[in-house]
Design an enzyme around this catalytic site. Structure first.
Site, PDB file in Angstrom:
ATOM      1  N   LYS A 106     -12.267  -1.008   7.452  1.00 40.70           N
ATOM      2  CA  LYS A 106     -11.548  -1.877   8.383  1.00 40.70           C
ATOM      3  C   LYS A 106     -11.966  -1.629   9.829  1.00 40.70           C
ATOM      4  CE  LYS A 106      -8.535  -2.583   4.752  1.00 40.70           C
ATOM      5  NZ  LYS A 106      -7.725  -1.855   3.780  1.00 40.70           N
ATOM      6  N   TRP A 158       0.846  -1.215   0.000  1.00 44.16           N
ATOM      7  CA  TRP A 158       0.000   0.000   0.000  1.00 44.16           C
ATOM      8  C   TRP A 158       0.871   1.250   0.000  1.00 44.16           C
ATOM      9  CZ3 TRP A 158      -4.155  -1.241  -2.002  1.00 44.16           C
ATOM     10  CH2 TRP A 158      -4.944  -2.318  -1.560  1.00 44.16           C
ATOM     11  N   ASP A 180      -1.461   7.118   6.066  1.00 43.59           N
ATOM     12  CA  ASP A 180      -2.532   6.195   5.682  1.00 43.59           C
ATOM     13  C   ASP A 180      -2.816   5.349   6.920  1.00 43.59           C
ATOM     14  OD1 ASP A 180      -4.165   4.189   4.767  1.00 43.59           O
ATOM     15  OD2 ASP A 180      -2.867   3.568   3.101  1.00 43.59           O
TER      16      ASP A 180
END
Ligand SMILES: *Cc1c(COP(=O)(O)O)cnc(C)c1O
Length: 355
Positions: free
Chosen positions: A195, A101, A171
């Site tokens: 999440k 990511w 992030d």
């Protein structure tokens, strides 16, 4: 029905109480005989939800008044582009590569300016958080970007690096609200909701007000933070049902005692699993202790055949989604806020039984 335990990495488990409340209100929100999904985002009813949701998030995370809370869409991936489009004024950003990511965020940013990778753990298959070389910080950079929790590899920054006057962009998709953070350490935080917050489709952005300013003329209206900040995230139709569910999740979290309380629970949950893994012959944790994630616990067995056998046994016992990410294999148990410790105990018991 037997109890199900959902270890999915995302979209992920939501609190049972929240789902029951949403089910109850689905046909009759606030005595109106209709659902939240069916009312105008400009109605007083929805505005109340939006304001309450933001106020709860501000309380939970201790967000100072000089930060905006934005309710966006497009997931973390859209933030990979919005961050450089809005913040890369001088044309240089520093990224720390702790997983795919983080690497994708850097790749996306490189479309808009110069990206410097200051450290990477790629050569260690991302099994750790890399040390930052001396003098790594470039005071001329527009921002530094990191991924607080690496969902696929099960690593976490346990100490946030000091970036001085250079804004730190994080992030936080897979560990927002799981542990206390000092918001002042960051210039901008973003997280997809799926999440630790609610359904996919909602993205939370927390940004210091001085970072929202003029942007290059090519930047689309919906890709400017200013558009969200100046219009209470309602320039166009926001993801209303996602915001409604996020508000219910935040309420649930406040009732539990907030982020400090859930953090203590998350520590206990992760400890239960890592302690078992550290003495097991059949199962091994992949990440070394100092970098281990509380949210995503990555582990392996002797070979893939054994892992497949164990995964089948887990499914038969209603323990779902324990397979590791397709890019790394092995197994992964995601222990987000909504996973009760009983679920972790069920997993550890099944592993003991296997052994
Ligand atoms: C899941 C995840 C992403 C991808 O999020 P999307 O909302 O699908 O764009 C990015 N970063 C991290 C850390 C993640 O956990």
């Amino acid at each position: 029905m037997n109890q199900t335990w959902n270890f999915s990495a995302g979209p992920a488990v939501l609190p049972q109480e929240v789902l029951e409340r949403a089910r109850h209100e689905l046909l009759d929100f606030d005595g109106r005989g209709m659902s939240v999904m069916e009312i105008s985002h400009r109605s007083k009813e929805f505005l109340d939800i939006l304001h309450r949701c933001e106020a709860r998030l501000r309380r939970l995370m201790g967000i100072p008044s000089n930060y905006h809370v934005l309710f966006a869409q497009g997931g973390a991936w859209t933030q990979f582009a919005m961050v450089p489009m809005n913040l890369m004024k001088r044309g240089l950003a520093q990224y720390i590569d702790t997983g795919s990511w983080a690497a994708k965020a850097a790749e996306e940013a490189a479309k808009y300016g110069k990206v410097e990778i200051v450290a990477s753990s790629k050569s260690d298959k991302y099994a750790n958080i890399p040390a930052l070389p001396a003098g790594w910080l470039n005071p001329g950079a527009d921002y530094v970007h990191l991924t607080t929790n690496n969902t696929i590899y099960g690593t976490t920054w346990h100490q946030i690096p000091d970036t001085g006057d250079v804004p730190l962009v994080a992030d936080m998709s897979s560990n927002i609200l799981s542990q206390p953070y000092r918001i002042e350490d960051f210039g901008l935080i973003y997280a997809g909701a799926q999440k630790n917050i609610g359904p996919s489709g909602l993205t939370i952005v927390i940004v210091r007000e001085d970072l929202i300013g003029d942007v290059a003329a090519y930047v689309p209206t919906m890709m400017q933070y200013r558009t969200f900040a100046e219009n209470e995230s309602m320039f166009n139709t926001p993801p209303t049902f996602g915001i409604y569910l996020a508000d219910l999740v935040f309420e649930w979290l406040e009732n539990l005692g907030g982020v400090a309380a859930i953090h203590a629970e998350n520590v206990a949950k992760a400890k239960l699993l890592y302690d078992f893994l550290d003495q097991s012959q059949a199962f091994q944790a992949v990440v070394d202790a100092p970098h281990r994630s509380l949210m995503n616990v990555v582990f392996r067995m002797e070979n893939e055949a054994k892992e497949a056998e164990f995964l089948a046994k887990a499914e038969a016992a209603r323990l779902y989604f324990l397979k590791g990410h397709r890019s790394v294999g092995g197994m992964r148990a995601s222990l987000y806020n909504a996973m009760p410790i009983e679920g972790v105990a069920a997993l550890v018991n099944l592993m003991k039984e296997w052994e």
